[in-house]
Design an enzyme around this catalytic site. Structure first.
Site, PDB file in Angstrom:
ATOM      1  N   ASP A 167       0.933  -1.108   0.055  1.00 28.58           N
ATOM      2  CA  ASP A 167      -0.049  -0.055  -0.023  1.00 28.58           C
ATOM      3  C   ASP A 167       0.754   1.128  -0.051  1.00 28.58           C
ATOM      4  O   ASP A 167       1.438   1.547   0.932  1.00 28.58           O
ATOM      5  CB  ASP A 167      -0.858  -0.064   1.117  1.00 28.58           C
ATOM      6  CG  ASP A 167      -1.870   0.878   1.275  1.00 28.58           C
ATOM      7  OD1 ASP A 167      -1.691   1.804   0.183  1.00 28.58           O
ATOM      8  OD2 ASP A 167      -2.666   1.084   2.015  1.00 28.58           O
ATOM      9  N   ASP A 365      -0.441   5.705  -7.180  1.00 26.13           N
ATOM     10  CA  ASP A 365      -0.999   4.763  -6.092  1.00 26.13           C
ATOM     11  C   ASP A 365      -1.135   3.446  -6.498  1.00 26.13           C
ATOM     12  O   ASP A 365      -1.890   3.199  -7.696  1.00 26.13           O
ATOM     13  CB  ASP A 365      -2.397   5.074  -5.415  1.00 26.13           C
ATOM     14  CG  ASP A 365      -2.787   4.264  -4.216  1.00 26.13           C
ATOM     15  OD1 ASP A 365      -2.131   3.971  -3.369  1.00 26.13           O
ATOM     16  OD2 ASP A 365      -3.876   3.974  -4.192  1.00 26.13           O
TER      17      ASP A 365
END
Length: 474
Positions: A167, A365
């Site tokens: 993440d 991301d």
């Protein structure tokens, strides 16, 4: 055709006609890309029956975290955990539900920072966290799961291997721990700190404890709490442990959360590796000067890789890496615009710029799937003269079509041409393809998602504040 908009139907009919004729030409046209429909649809069938990778246990040497390179295989969710979906359409729906929850989580984190909510303002809940206490409903982990890409990491001494979510949008590393007050189902046995000789609790006055957004003391032991905007959370002791990176080696004294109460969108994985830019992230703790990953197609059985301290690839499309003064987690990139089929998409630069107040900007991301753009920028991209966007099309019966190339333009004049499969994706096994971009509210942060990153090595050069994109370098 799934769309009812006559303009898009007419445009796409012309595009298909030109595709069928131009496909016979031998010259390479940089303004178009071939979308391999047959291959994509075959993958939608294969992914439903794929068997998860076998788990491995390896013996690891110790290494110096300040100078060594680490490399780990990177797997998409369905190659690690057996899907329970009976058809590809339901699998896509679950991915999109996860993706919406993911974006809500990132935007909530950003809004807290923009609204001046400090660590001192964030207090742990006194009682056990219940789903109804959270800002948005908890989506069942059993039906939804969380994270799209996983790596197998060793924790403890001797090391036990666990699948962990990667993440780039968070900083805290954590793993489910025995004894569990509330733990979700994971594929590996739950980590037991009593079986590790390197497990150490962190005191309330430790530097690591002071860096937590939300913490409290239980006796002299630091406790952490992380709540995600999608309703997921983890609560437990903040500790240090030895973390192992495949066959590359081990790093001692990494601060991680030992979660005894965990709920939400994490089913399958044992925990999470935070690769953000904050002080408690894994990248900071291993003193990485750079890290990179290459994300394979989520419907592919192949694996990519996650690397720390690897060299910046030659020939990369590079862009400036920015940091917000309001939040240090996110990696902002200098995106200036787009072209479609070689034609510039007209948008005001301010729509995607990071302003002094921390509004706007574009982050890269790995956890978000579909790229998000401010509504005005999205509409301009969708409505460009050669677009087939904001709609879905029935391409059944076709083996391939030519589509206009979508390109990202970066500060400094560099551009990245996206392969057709990185912006037109199948949503069922019958031949329906949709545009993999979505709008956000004006002023919101934009996000370059992992669908657009597939098959491209993304290198975060932290020492020189640049991001590199290298196609076909997995």
């Amino acid at each position: 055709m799934a769309s009812t908009n006559p303009f898009f139907l007419f445009t796409f009919t012309l595009l298909l006609f030109s595709s069928l004729t131009l496909s016979r030409a031998t010259s390479i046209d940089p303004t178009t890309f071939i979308l391999d429909i047959s291959s994509a649809l075959q993958q939608t069938l294969n992914i439903l029956s794929i068997e998860p990778f076998a788990q491995e246990t390896v013996s690891l040497p110790s290494v110096n975290s300040s100078s060594s390179s680490f490399s780990l295989p990177l797997h998409s969710r369905e190659t690690v955990f057996k899907t329970q979906h009976k058809d590809y359409k339901s699998l896509v729906h679950s991915r999109l539900a996860r993706d919406s929850a993911r974006v809500n989580s990132l935007l909530t984190k950003l809004q807290l920072a923009l609204n001046g909510i400090s660590r001192q303002d964030l207090k742990p809940l006194d009682n056990q966290i219940l789903p109804e206490d959270l800002s948005t409903p908890v989506v069942s982990g059993v039906s939804q799961g969380s994270g799209e890409y996983f790596s197998r990491v060793g924790v403890g001494s001797p090391p036990k291997q666990f699948y962990m979510v990667l993440d780039t949008g968070s900083d805290i590393n954590w793993i489910q721990c025995e004894p569990c007050s509330e733990c979700y189902q994971q594929s590996d046995p739950i980590y037991n700190p009593k079986l590790s000789s390197s497990y150490r609790s962190l005191g309330c006055n430790s530097a690591q404890c002071g860096l937590l957004d939300v913490s409290q003391c239980s006796g002299s032991t630091c406790q952490y709490q992380v709540s995600y905007g999608d309703g997921s959370y983890t609560v437990g002791d903040f500790v240090t442990e030895t973390v192992s990176f495949g066959k590359s080696g081990t790093v001692p004294n990494v601060a991680i959360g030992c979660g005894h109460t965990n709920e939400g969108l994490f089913t399958g994985a044992a925990g999470l590796l935070g690769l953000g830019g904050g002080m408690l992230s894994l990248t900071k703790q291993v003193k990485a000067t750079s890290f990179s990953y290459c994300l394979v197609d989520r419907d592919s059985a192949n694996s990519g890789s996650l690397e720390f301290n690897s060299p910046f690839p030659a020939g990369s499309v590079s862009a400036p890496l920015f940091r917000s003064k309001k939040i240090d987690t996110f990696y902002y990139v200098g995106l200036t615009g787009f072209t479609v089929g070689g034609q510039m998409v007209q948008i005001p630069p301010s729509l995607i710029e990071l302003d002094q107040a921390g509004n706007g900007g574009v982050i890269v991301d790995c956890g978000t799937a579909i790229t998000r753009l401010p509504t005005q920028a999205y509409n301009a991209l969708r409505d460009s003269g050669v677009a087939l966007f904001d709609t879905c099309y029935d391409l059944s019966g076709l083996s391939s079509v030519k589509v206009p190339t979508v390109s990202f333009l970066f500060s400094g004049g560099k551009s990245l041409n996206l392969p057709a499969k990185n912006y037109l994706i199948p949503v069922d096994s019958a031949g329906t393809f949709c545009f993999a971009f979505a709008p956000t509210t004006t002023g919101s942060m934009s996000i370059i998602g992992n669908v657009q990153q597939q098959g491209i090595r993304v290198n975060y050069d932290l020492a020189n504040n640049r991001v590199g994109f290298t196609p076909n370098n997995c």
